[in-house]
Design an enzyme around this catalytic site. Structure first.
Site, PDB file in Angstrom:
ATOM      1  N   PRO A 138     -24.259  84.548  30.752  1.00 47.94           N
ATOM      2  CA  PRO A 138     -23.436  83.585  31.488  1.00 47.94           C
ATOM      3  C   PRO A 138     -22.504  82.805  30.562  1.00 47.94           C
ATOM      4  O   PRO A 138     -22.890  82.384  29.474  1.00 47.94           O
ATOM      5  CB  PRO A 138     -24.460  82.659  32.144  1.00 47.94           C
ATOM      6  CG  PRO A 138     -25.739  82.898  31.451  1.00 47.94           C
ATOM      7  CD  PRO A 138     -25.683  84.274  30.860  1.00 47.94           C
ATOM      8  N   GLU A 139     -21.257  82.666  31.005  1.00 43.20           N
ATOM      9  CA  GLU A 139     -20.271  81.872  30.272  1.00 43.20           C
ATOM     10  C   GLU A 139     -20.001  80.604  31.083  1.00 43.20           C
ATOM     11  O   GLU A 139     -20.695  80.334  32.058  1.00 43.20           O
ATOM     12  CB  GLU A 139     -18.994  82.700  30.068  1.00 43.20           C
ATOM     13  CG  GLU A 139     -19.243  84.033  29.349  1.00 43.20           C
ATOM     14  CD  GLU A 139     -17.976  84.855  29.157  1.00 43.20           C
ATOM     15  OE1 GLU A 139     -16.880  84.273  29.088  1.00 43.20           O
ATOM     16  OE2 GLU A 139     -18.082  86.090  29.095  1.00 43.20           O
TER      17      GLU A 139
END
Ligand code: ZN
Length: 270
Positions: free
Chosen positions: A2-3
């Site tokens: 996840p960013e």
């Protein structure tokens, strides 16, 4: 992994689900997953604490506690923060559980065990090595021009460097460079001021649209409610080897920069 948009989506979901709940007890099944400052016992420090909000900094989820302490969670590759109702069976790979006084619980699960939940004291400058938030008012085109000045680092690698800008990972670095029409391998200092302004605009635009679409699910990413994101349908280059560039029709290529797969268009990214 996840960013920024995915972690923002997770944090917003959790804020809705757990704000106001009080911690009754803590269970730690894998000690390395729950970290505390020297002299502080993670499991004993938390009972009695109330959650006053959930936020995000870079790729970390921040659970804010009434005492001013916070839980800083790195999800890494496969970490999940899951709110569970009383009696609901444990989520697979659960290593840390915060039991709330109402019988519900927040489970920190991670099949690959790279994630960490860290208890941080109010005066701890835990994020001092992180760069500015790209969606904050401080991240201006002028600040970005200053950041790139004199840097021989390739622009793609610089975008991934969390000490320069926080929260951008491989997906959004590829997408922003494509949108700005900039070749990922160029030295940062070689970019003209108009090109840097285009890239600044592209970063803000791509991240904002990705948050609106609740993140990108190209792997097993799901949000706090277990729902997939929607931005994978809007990707222009990431993971699109051989597919036609939607701007010029040339096939998307893949090279490696800073040990990461990099998708881009040789024709319209200069
Ligand atoms: Zn193209």
């Amino acid at each position: 992994m996840p960013e920024l948009p995915e972690v923002e989506t997770i944090a917003r979901g959790l804020a809705h689900a757990v704000t106001g709940r009080s911690i009754a007890s803590v269970v730690i099944r894998l000690p390395k997953m729950a970290q505390a400052p020297p002299g502080v016992d993670f499991a004993r420090a938390l009972p009695g604490e109330r959650i006053v909000g959930v936020g995000r900094r870079a790729k970390y989820v921040l659970v804010e506690l009434a005492s001013g302490r916070r839980l800083v969670t790195s999800l890494r590759m496969t970490g999940r923060l899951v709110v569970q109702r009383p009696g609901e069976p444990d989520f697979p790979g659960t290593h840390v559980v915060l039991h709330f006084t109402d019988g519900s619980r927040l489970s920190f699960a991670d099949l690959r065990t790279f994630g960490r939940m860290r208890l941080v004291e109010p005066d701890d400058a835990w994020d001092k090595s992180l760069g500015p938030e790209p969606l904050s008012s401080g991240f201006t085109p002028e600040a970005f021009i200053g950041m790139l000045s004199g840097r021989t680092t390739r622009i793609k690698a610089l975008l991934l460097d969390q000490q320069r800008i926080a929260g951008i990972g491989n997906i959004y670095a590829c997408e922003a460079l494509w949108k700005a029409g900039i070749k990922p391998g160029r030295p940062a200092m070689s970019l003209s001021k108009p090109a840097i302004r285009r890239l600044h605009h592209a970063i803000v635009d791509v991240l904002t649209r990705a948050i609106e679409m609740r993140g990108t699910s190209v792997d097993d990413y799901v949000d706090a409610e277990g729902l997939r994101g929607g931005f994978q349908s809007a990707l222009a280059v990431y993971g699109k080897l051989g597919q036609p560039c939607e701007r010029c029709g040339s096939p998307i290529v893949r090279t490696v920069i800073a040990q990461r797969g990099t998708w881009w268009c040789r024709t319209c990214q200069r």
